[in-house]
Design a protein around this motif. Structure first.
Motif, PDB file in Angstrom:
ATOM      1  N   LEU A 295       0.840  -1.199   0.000  1.00 55.95           N
ATOM      2  CA  LEU A 295       0.000   0.000   0.000  1.00 55.95           C
ATOM      3  C   LEU A 295       0.876   1.250   0.000  1.00 55.95           C
ATOM      4  O   LEU A 295       0.631   2.201  -0.756  1.00 55.95           O
ATOM      5  CB  LEU A 295      -0.908  -0.009   1.233  1.00 55.95           C
ATOM      6  CG  LEU A 295      -2.008   1.053   1.268  1.00 55.95           C
ATOM      7  CD1 LEU A 295      -3.092   0.734   0.258  1.00 55.95           C
ATOM      8  CD2 LEU A 295      -2.612   1.125   2.668  1.00 55.95           C
ATOM      9  N   THR A 423      -3.607  -4.147   5.410  1.00 55.04           N
ATOM     10  CA  THR A 423      -4.041  -3.031   4.575  1.00 55.04           C
ATOM     11  C   THR A 423      -4.799  -2.002   5.388  1.00 55.04           C
ATOM     12  O   THR A 423      -4.544  -0.795   5.293  1.00 55.04           O
ATOM     13  CB  THR A 423      -4.918  -3.541   3.419  1.00 55.04           C
ATOM     14  OG1 THR A 423      -4.176  -4.502   2.659  1.00 55.04           O
ATOM     15  CG2 THR A 423      -5.348  -2.405   2.512  1.00 55.04           C
ATOM     16  N   ASN A 427      -2.821   1.496   6.826  1.00 51.39           N
ATOM     17  CA  ASN A 427      -3.382   2.664   6.151  1.00 51.39           C
ATOM     18  C   ASN A 427      -4.000   3.625   7.158  1.00 51.39           C
ATOM     19  O   ASN A 427      -3.848   4.851   7.051  1.00 51.39           O
ATOM     20  CB  ASN A 427      -4.425   2.240   5.124  1.00 51.39           C
ATOM     21  CG  ASN A 427      -4.901   3.410   4.283  1.00 51.39           C
ATOM     22  OD1 ASN A 427      -4.122   4.058   3.605  1.00 51.39           O
ATOM     23  ND2 ASN A 427      -6.186   3.693   4.346  1.00 51.39           N
TER      24      ASN A 427
END
Length: 488
Positions: A295, A423, A427
């Motif tokens: 990411l 993820t 994030n």
């Protein structure tokens, strides 16, 4: 009569050529499953524009696949054993190809979301069947090491290749080809199964653990969905908290039910084995960190360095090549010669070192590709390549035939949960750190705040990998990986 004698003749040891055909077919299927976790991400903006998806609903093109795949893996493992792993493997391939074609031909969002969910359903059968076939086919230590090295190389490189392929297909063909591309790959794998030796289905009383099935599906789906929703809503959102609490409660009840069930969907003996538990823990935490890393690479290279999606994807080729070398030339060759921990521990530390390199980035950094990105990509790739083969082998080693499907499904579920958590978690940390930096330093530029957010998240990823090394190393410290109880 011991367990090996009970299953002698279940699957005759195939000729060398047929064994390697099995590896090729299983590797192709592994590529499909892993690739599809990332390839659609790149195509999503184009698909949204073409089909008129709203910003609120577009995530379902990703979430529908993740929920069906993660939620149904344990049932897929049971189905694989009941039908026979080769038969389940073919069914999974054909179904995956058909649902991919349906998604590529989608004329509205609902059709795309339904096709993605169907892909997840068939992937949940395909993934454990493939790993089970590999386990039952390769039992000699040296060949097993090579086979699991190739299998892991495909898995390790698949996510990066998905970003590359997604960018190239979306830019030069159409977003629809991000789904159509699965069809020829799946059909080639089906042709390869003609050379895969047949195996016998696991015979039991035919009763399905209905309570366990319902609890596992709802529990895993709730946890995966909570991870997906945490990214846009934040971890403190009532919806996320409710989903997490409900999912954890359902999984706790699932564990209690499985402990008492006559024919459990996931026998707890699969999880309480020390080395196998270490393998599950290692791969889960590795995927938490690595999917946060991917990411970062996507966001940082495109938003701050100005790379196009194709350029950003091509940068990850460095990671894919390093993973290929780590899994085949290092882990594959050393399998059976050294303890699994001698590969897992250095692999986790190498990946942690790669994360650490990126935490040194500042807004003033120069020569970013050669001094920061390339070393980080090489180290994380080598680390992932060294961790995946021994953990995949440990997850299915020294296990009875009846439990191979369950162990394979649990290993795949560990990867899915790790990817979804990584993820969302990293994030969210990056976004929070960026906002906090802007609030605490009003004169900070958006670029400086973004770099601070990314390096903060990667510092957490670095810590996760070090913690994984400390916890998993003693659990996986067995002398060698013994042969599985799947062959004579």
């Amino acid at each position: 009569m011991d367990s090996r004698e009970q299953i002698r003749g279940t699957m005759e040891r195939p000729a060398p050529q047929r064994r390697w055909w099995t590896l090729l077919a299983v590797s192709a299927a592994q590529l499909l499953v892993v690739l599809d976790g990332t390839i659609v991400n790149i195509a999503l903006p184009s698909a949204q524009s073409a089909l008129g998806m709203s910003d609120a609903n577009r995530q379902w093109a990703i979430t529908a696949y993740a929920l069906a795949f993660g939620g149904l893996l344990l049932i897929g493992g049971r189905v694989s054993g009941a039908l026979g792993h080769r038969r389940a493997f073919v069914i999974g391939l054909v179904g995956f190809a058909a649902s991919s074609a349906l998604g590529g031909a989608a004329v509205n969002p609902g059709m795309l979301f339904g096709a993605r969910a169907l892909q997840g359903v068939f992937a949940a059968v395909l993934a454990p069947a493939g790993l089970s076939l590999l386990t039952t086919t390769f039992t000699e230590p040296r060949e097993r090491g090579r086979a699991f090295g190739v299998f892991a190389a495909v898995g390790a490189a698949g996510s990066a290749l998905g970003l590359v392929a997604g960018g190239l297909l979306t830019e030069y063909a159409s977003w629809r080809w991000c789904l159509y591309i699965n069809v020829p790959v799946a059909l080639l794998a089906v042709l390869g199964t003609a050379f895969v030796p047949p195996d016998r289905p696991v015979r039991d009383d035919g009763r399905l653990d209905i309570a366990g099935a319902l609890l596992s599906v709802t529990g895993f789906a709730a946890v995966v969905y909570a991870f997906n929703e945490a990214e846009p809503l934040g971890w403190g959102a009532p919806k996320v908290v409710a989903l997490l609490a409900g999912g954890v409660l359902l999984l706790a009840v699932f564990a209690a039910v499985e402990a008492r069930a006559a024919r459990p969907l996931l026998p707890l003996r699969v999880l309480v084995h020390r080395a196998r538990a270490g393998a599950f823990l290692s791969i889960t935490l590795m995927f938490v960190a690595m999917f946060g890393f991917y990411l970062f690479m996507s966001y940082y290279t495109q938003t701050l360095l100005g790379y196009s999606p194709v350029q950003a994807g091509l940068t990850l080729i460095i990671n894919a090549v390093a993973a290929l070398l780590g899994s085949t030339l290092i882990a594959g060759r050393l399998h059976g010669r050294v303890a699994p921990s001698a590969l897992i521990l250095p692999g986790l530390i190498a990946a942690a070192a790669g994360m650490f390199v990126l935490t040194r980035l500042t807004p003033q950094s120069t020569d970013i590709l050669p001094l920061y990105l390339a070393p980080a990509l090489v180290l994380t790739g080598l680390g992932l390549g060294c961790v995946m083969p021994p953990t995949a082998s440990l997850a299915t080693a020294d296990i009875d035939r009846h439990d191979i499907g369950a162990a394979s499904a649990a290993y795949n579920a560990a990867q899915q949960l790790g990817a979804a958590l990584g993820t969302a978690l990293l994030n969210t940390i990056a976004a929070s750190a960026t906002a906090s930096h802007l609030a605490s330093a009003p004169d900070a530029t958006p670029i400086a705040a973004s770099v601070h957010g990314y390096t903060t998240a990667l510092t957490v990823g670095f810590g996760i990998l070090l913690a994984a090394a400390c916890v998993a190393a003693p659990l996986t410290m067995t002398r060698t990986v013994r042969k599985t109880r799947t062959g004579a």
